[in-house]
Enzyme design. Sequence first.
Site, PDB file in Angstrom:
ATOM      1  N   SER A  65      -9.968  -0.929 -16.255  1.00  0.00           N
ATOM      2  CA  SER A  65     -11.353  -1.331 -16.333  1.00  0.00           C
ATOM      3  C   SER A  65     -12.280  -0.228 -16.835  1.00  0.00           C
ATOM      4  O   SER A  65     -13.401  -0.508 -17.251  1.00  0.00           O
ATOM      5  CB  SER A  65     -11.829  -1.794 -14.956  1.00  0.00           C
ATOM      6  OG  SER A  65     -11.804  -0.717 -14.027  1.00  0.00           O
TER       7      SER A  65
ATOM      8  N   SER B 256      -6.849   1.842 -13.690  1.00  0.00           N
ATOM      9  CA  SER B 256      -8.044   1.759 -14.527  1.00  0.00           C
ATOM     10  C   SER B 256      -8.530   3.051 -15.167  1.00  0.00           C
ATOM     11  O   SER B 256      -9.397   2.993 -16.040  1.00  0.00           O
ATOM     12  CB  SER B 256      -9.197   1.156 -13.737  1.00  0.00           C
ATOM     13  OG  SER B 256      -9.096  -0.230 -13.775  1.00  0.00           O
TER      14      SER B 256
ATOM     15  N   LYS C  67     -19.017   6.056 -15.343  1.00  0.00           N
ATOM     16  CA  LYS C  67     -18.714   4.616 -15.264  1.00  0.00           C
ATOM     17  C   LYS C  67     -19.776   3.911 -14.421  1.00  0.00           C
ATOM     18  O   LYS C  67     -20.225   4.445 -13.398  1.00  0.00           O
ATOM     19  CB  LYS C  67     -17.325   4.443 -14.641  1.00  0.00           C
ATOM     20  CG  LYS C  67     -16.817   3.014 -14.582  1.00  0.00           C
ATOM     21  CD  LYS C  67     -15.401   2.957 -14.010  1.00  0.00           C
ATOM     22  CE  LYS C  67     -14.850   1.544 -13.942  1.00  0.00           C
ATOM     23  NZ  LYS C  67     -13.475   1.500 -13.383  1.00  0.00           N
TER      24      LYS C  67
HETATM   25  N1  GLN Z   1      -6.217  -4.005 -14.003  1.00  0.00           N
HETATM   26  C1  GLN Z   1      -6.145  -3.875 -12.583  1.00  0.00           C
HETATM   27  C2  GLN Z   1      -7.015  -4.926 -11.946  1.00  0.00           C
HETATM   28  O1  GLN Z   1      -7.540  -5.695 -12.654  1.00  0.00           O
HETATM   29  C3  GLN Z   1      -6.578  -2.509 -12.156  1.00  0.00           C
HETATM   30  C4  GLN Z   1      -8.029  -2.327 -12.244  1.00  0.00           C
HETATM   31  C5  GLN Z   1      -8.477  -1.030 -11.673  1.00  0.00           C
HETATM   32  O2  GLN Z   1      -7.718  -0.072 -11.548  1.00  0.00           O
HETATM   33  N2  GLN Z   1      -9.749  -1.006 -11.305  1.00  0.00           N
HETATM   34  O3  GLN Z   1      -7.165  -5.005 -10.775  1.00  0.00           O
END
Ligand code: GLN
Length: 484
Positions: free
Chosen positions: A152, A176, A77
């Site tokens: 994400s 995420s 990532k």
């Molecule tokens: N969707 C959540 C956020 O937008 C979690 C994102 C994540 O785990 N990085 O914060």
Amino acid sequence: MLNQLTISGLTARLARREVSAREATQACLDQIQRVDGKIHAFISHDAADALAQADAADREIAAGVNKPLLGVPIAIKDVLAVKGQPLNCGSRILGNFISPYDATAIEKLKAAGAVVFGRLNMDEFAMGSSTENSAFGITRNPWDTARIPGGSSGGSAAAVVADECIASLGTDTGGSVRQPAALCGCVGLKPTYGRVSRYGLVAYASSLDQIGPCTKDVRDSATLLGVLSGHDLRDSTSVPQPVPDYAKALTGDIRGLKLGLPKEYMIGGLDAEVKAAVDAAMKKFTELGAEVVEISLPHTDYAIATYYIIATAEASANLARFDGIRYCARVDGNDPIELYARTRGAGFGPEVKRRIILGTYVLSSGYYDAYYLRAQKVRTLIRNDFLKAFETVDAIVTPTTPTAAFKVGEKADDPLQMYLSDIFTISCNLAGICGVSVPCGFTKTPKLPIGLQLLGRPFGEEALLKIAHAYEQATPWHKEKAAF
Ligand code: GLN
């Protein structure tokens, strides 16, 4: 095809010298050529560098060296520092930044012999649930390219499911890794907070962030967790706990274990097909000899609000460093304030700006007590709910997401709807416990993967993986491939 193999499948064939690391890496690179125009899981990748690493692995294999990931192509990532590679965090603001060092997780992958390659697409600074908030374009779900892959770490899950790599690393702050794994149909693990060093992971919300693997099966997840785990002097929040042999826990025997189904999670808004798949999974667990009981996590309703106060507060502080002075694509101004404003105004996307503003507000004097301090207290209540539940159950079972993958654009203009897609995953990060998502079925039309989430005690990854593995081996879901 070699790119379709799991880590265990590939390492077995490499050890028997039936194939080379170069062939396996080339197969992944070919698959990227073939499909990534449609999926766009990768922001970039350096094929020559990947092949050079593969050749080095082949030389070690020939010399009889034995390492857990020797010659296995693993994609990363775009939020983890890999020396000499671009690091953009899905954002425009870092310009053409190149990492001067390896994250600890990357060092460990390399020491284990992996071919570390590629920059996987993600929501900007890991803020999002759909990988639509990337400055580098949208990633698509391999099961239906009109749909989002989750986020994400959407690139991490999509690349694994599209067989563009053998496994990948993502990060999980509020779901995420688990949420995209559920929506794309692979295994996504969030380790206990402190299990894996965050050194070299660009911070979003430091008290919630963990690095986690996306894999084709549970055994691979156990292998990667074993490599990634451990204390690191460069991350004071990493915990000096011994690292178990996670693969040893995968016995298939879960007789007598007690699983809790939280009544607060079977809510309105939960899609009927998702609910049916989770109900069927419960039946499967009973067949396997586990006992399923209803439990209560009474503060569940406050999780989203608590998360979006704490995560944005930490993000507003963490992202202050992107100022155009030390690094970043600078936009000049007549004075420092103007320079900051122009650099950040041009460099950050709308969701990141929204969160910085929200986070700055909840930390500001006069509001700190009402929002941030109160959220910290509720966070403790949420953690206590879990610790209390783990006094009676070995793991908690829930859907990973309320629905299967939604369409590109469907929730893009409605941040609150987007935030609600994390409703089942964020409590795990607030509580600092571990969680994993495994495939548990498909919707009918269109055919889209459904994920089952298992939550475990702090540092209880062995039990978690044991249960996930037993379920996986007793069901056909992980064997199905997307046709695209
Ligand atoms: N969707 C959540 C956020 O937008 C979690 C994102 C994540 O785990 N990085 O914060």
